[in-house]
Structures are given as C-alpha cells and as structure tokens.
Design a protein around this motif. Structure first.
Motif, short mmCIF file in Angstrom:
data_model
loop_
_atom_site.label_atom_id
_atom_site.label_comp_id
_atom_site.label_asym_id
_atom_site.label_seq_id
_atom_site.Cartn_x
_atom_site.Cartn_y
_atom_site.Cartn_z
N ASN A 33 -4.11 -6.43 -5.12
CA ASN A 33 -4.63 -6.55 -3.76
C ASN A 33 -3.54 -7.16 -2.86
O ASN A 33 -3.22 -8.33 -3.01
CB ASN A 33 -5.89 -7.42 -3.80
CG ASN A 33 -6.49 -7.64 -2.44
OD1 ASN A 33 -6.51 -6.75 -1.60
ND2 ASN A 33 -6.95 -8.85 -2.21
N ASN B 240 1.60 0.69 5.92
CA ASN B 240 0.70 1.66 6.55
C ASN B 240 -0.62 1.54 5.80
O ASN B 240 -0.88 2.28 4.85
CB ASN B 240 1.28 3.08 6.43
CG ASN B 240 0.28 4.14 6.90
OD1 ASN B 240 -0.63 3.86 7.67
ND2 ASN B 240 0.45 5.36 6.42
N GLY C 61 0.84 -1.19 0.00
CA GLY C 61 0.00 0.00 0.00
C GLY C 61 0.87 1.23 0.00
O GLY C 61 0.83 2.06 0.92
N ALA D 113 -7.65 4.99 0.67
CA ALA D 113 -6.36 5.04 1.37
C ALA D 113 -6.57 5.21 2.87
O ALA D 113 -5.65 5.02 3.65
CB ALA D 113 -5.52 6.21 0.84
N ASP E 82 0.46 -1.42 -4.65
CA ASP E 82 -0.76 -0.69 -4.31
C ASP E 82 -1.86 -1.19 -5.24
O ASP E 82 -1.58 -1.64 -6.35
CB ASP E 82 -0.59 0.83 -4.48
CG ASP E 82 -1.51 1.63 -3.54
OD1 ASP E 82 -1.01 2.23 -2.58
OD2 ASP E 82 -2.74 1.61 -3.78
C1 LIG Z 1 -2.87 4.83 4.43
S1 LIG Z 1 -2.43 4.79 2.73
C2 LIG Z 1 -0.66 4.70 2.90
C3 LIG Z 1 0.11 5.28 1.76
C4 LIG Z 1 1.63 5.36 2.02
N1 LIG Z 1 2.18 4.06 2.32
C5 LIG Z 1 1.93 6.31 3.15
O1 LIG Z 1 2.25 5.86 4.25
O2 LIG Z 1 1.85 7.53 2.94
C6 LIG Z 1 -2.90 3.14 2.29
C7 LIG Z 1 -2.59 2.72 0.87
O3 LIG Z 1 -3.04 1.37 0.72
C8 LIG Z 1 -3.62 1.23 -0.56
N2 LIG Z 1 -4.57 0.10 -0.51
C9 LIG Z 1 -5.82 0.09 0.02
N3 LIG Z 1 -6.35 -1.15 -0.09
C10 LIG Z 1 -5.43 -1.93 -0.72
C11 LIG Z 1 -5.41 -3.28 -1.11
N4 LIG Z 1 -6.45 -4.09 -0.91
N5 LIG Z 1 -4.30 -3.75 -1.73
C12 LIG Z 1 -3.24 -2.92 -1.95
N6 LIG Z 1 -3.20 -1.62 -1.58
C13 LIG Z 1 -4.29 -1.12 -0.98
C14 LIG Z 1 -4.30 2.56 -0.83
O4 LIG Z 1 -4.50 2.75 -2.22
C15 LIG Z 1 -3.29 3.53 -0.21
O5 LIG Z 1 -2.34 3.97 -1.16
#
Ligand SMILES: C[S@@+](CC[C@H](N)C(=O)[O-])C[C@H]1O[C@@H](n2cnc3c(N)ncnc32)[C@H](O)[C@@H]1O
Length: 283
Positions: free
Chosen positions: A174, A191, A123, A214, A146
């Motif tokens: 995913n 995160n 993510g 996010a 992501d």
């Molecule tokens: C809280 S944000 C964190 C972004 C970055 N790592 C940061 O700390 O600034 C969570 C991230 O997880 C991604 N995300 C949400 N569900 C997901 C999934 N099922 N599989 C992969 N990524 C996912 C979102 O698109 C988002 O970019």
C-alpha cells in the motif's frame, strides 16, 4: 471458410475503423507470418491461412464488443518504450507522458550536482512511468511499487524485456508501506487511481475492461492522491519534487492538499489537450 480471402478484401470488408483494422491485422501478420506492418500494403494480395483468418475474425469481434486494442495485441507504446500489457494493468495513457517529462526535467536539473538520482513511482501498473524514466535517464535508480501482484508480474516482465531490471526495483504494498528502507528520494511520481466511484466514465469505453482498482479510489477520487501527498514529505530529500497526475477538474483540491501538507513551489501542468493534469511541488 475460403482460403483465398486476401488481406485487402478482409480489411475492406471490416466493420472496424480502418486504423483499428490495420492495427489488428498487422498483429495477425506478425504472429502468423513474422511480417512487418508494411506488409499491409506490400502484400495486400496475399491469401491468409484458415488459422490466420480465424484469429483475425476473433480479434475483430472482440474489438467490436469494445475490448481495448492494447489488450488484444498485448502491447502499447509509451514515451520512448513499448510495454506489454494485459487486463491486469491499466493501459498507459499519452497524458501520463507529461509526468515522465516533468520527472526527466527535474532529473536533468539535479544531475548537474548529484550522481545517482533516486526516483520513486507509486502505483506503477505496467511499469510505464518507472521504465520510461529509467530508459531515458541511464544513471538514475528507480523504485516502483504497486499493491497488485498481477501488475508487478507484468511490470517486471517489461523491465526484463527492456533490459532495465538492474535499475528498477519493484516492491508490493500500500503506497509507501511497500518501501523496504527509509532512503529518501529526489523525485516522487505517481499516477494513482483518481476517478470518483460514481463517475459514469467507469462504465464506458476501454475503462470497462481495465482493473477497477487502477481506476478509482472507490470514493471521491481524491483519497489516493491525499495519501500520496501526505506521505511524501517523509520520503523526499530536502527540495525533493513530487508530481502527481489527477483528473482534469481536480487541480484545485490537489493544490490545496499540497499546501496543507506544507509543500512549496506548487505548480499546475497542462497536458497536450490543454487540461490541467499534473500538480508538482517541492519539499
Ligand atoms: C492509474 S493506475 C497507473 C498505472 C501506471 N502508473 C500508469 O500510469 O500507466 C494506478 C495504479 O495504482 C495501483 N494502486 C491502487 N491502489 C494502490 C495502493 N493503495 N497502493 C499501491 N498501489 C495502488 C493500481 O494497482 C494501479 O496499478
């Protein structure tokens, strides 16, 4: 519109808090005149062009309507790097630097015995964690995933800007499904979205403008963390470390998830505000 409005008069007439007004004005100065931030003081009698005043007023109104500063100026400092950000990605938070520090400490420990440490950032959003790690640890290889294609475009751009594209590989999907091979990792960092769907904070402040996927798992806030913890054993080397960021009141359930999954050496880490913020554990 008067052409002799000076920097000083525009700043002192602003309804924004002075620190925010200065940030937005230095963005205008950089874009329109290629001037550094110090010009706010050294050129404060300067009259701005009609276009610059228009841009300043537009930025000011957007900020007064609540738009996050980072989106308005298109960048945010994180750890020791600067990242481009846009409404398609979460604005990296200072508390997430704790996750980077935990990862770097572990990398330093492993590098005494192993060359070519492998790190996974699940993510990745703007690429914040993956790129901060790659920037600070020049011998590691980082995989960053992501589900959002919009986020990955921004993250790849950041990797290019920082010259880190050869050591950070981005894939879409995913969580672990985004991984194209089964090579295990030394360190997994994430995160994930951890705000419960009913949390009123989602309707407040900067969060109103950030991508909802996010921020929340659209459930109780723990389902993404659960998926990540449960999948980690299959993707970590023996003794490999997982560290996951969570909400200030979620450390107990996250510790339980780690125990149930069979992890050992489970530790809770606090952020600079003194809140429980990250749980780490070993395979
Ligand atoms: C809280 S944000 C964190 C972004 C970055 N790592 C940061 O700390 O600034 C969570 C991230 O997880 C991604 N995300 C949400 N569900 C997901 C999934 N099922 N599989 C992969 N990524 C996912 C979102 O698109 C988002 O970019």
């Amino acid at each position: 519109m008067s052409r002799d409005l000076t920097l000083r008069s525009l700043l002192s007439g602003s309804a924004l808090p002075p620190s925010e007004a200065r940030l937005l004005m230095s963005h205008v100065l950089e874009q329109r005149y290629q001037l550094p931030r110090s010009a706010l003081l050294s050129r404060d009698e300067m009259a701005l062009s009609r276009e610059a005043i228009f841009q300043w007023q537009e930025l000011q109104s957007k900020r007064l309507a609540g738009e996050p500063i980072a989106y308005l100026i298109g960048k945010r400092g994180f750890h020791n790097i600067e990242l481009e950000v846009a409404p398609g990605v979460l604005i990296p938070r200072p508390e997430t630097e704790l996750l980077v520090e935990i990862g770097l400490r572990e990398i330093q420990r492993i590098e005494q015995e192993v060359v070519g440490v492998q790190v996974l950032d699940l993510g990745t959003g703007s690429g914040a964690i993956a790129l901060a790690i790659a920037h600070a640890a020049p011998n590691v290889m980082v995989r960053a995933t992501d589900q959002s294609s919009e986020a990955l475009v921004i993250a790849k751009g950041n990797a290019q800007n920082l010259g880190l594209q050869s050591r950070v590989q981005f894939t879409q999907g995913n969580w672990y499904e985004a991984l194209i091979d089964k090579t295990p990792f030394d360190v997994i960092l994430s995160n994930p979205p951890y705000i419960a769907s009913q949390d009123p904070h989602l309707g407040q402040g900067d969060l109103r403008f950030e991508p909802i996927s996010a921020l929340t798992d659209h459930g109780n806030g723990l389902s993404c963390i659960e998926d990540i913890v449960q999948g980690a054993l299959a993707h970590l080397k023996p003794m490999g470390l997982i560290a996951v960021e969570h909400g200030f009141d979620q450390s107990d359930p996250v510790v339980s998830l780690m125990k149930t999954a069979g992890f050992c050496d489970i530790q809770i880490h606090q952020d600079l505000a003194g809140h429980n913020r990250v749980v780490s554990a070993r395979k």
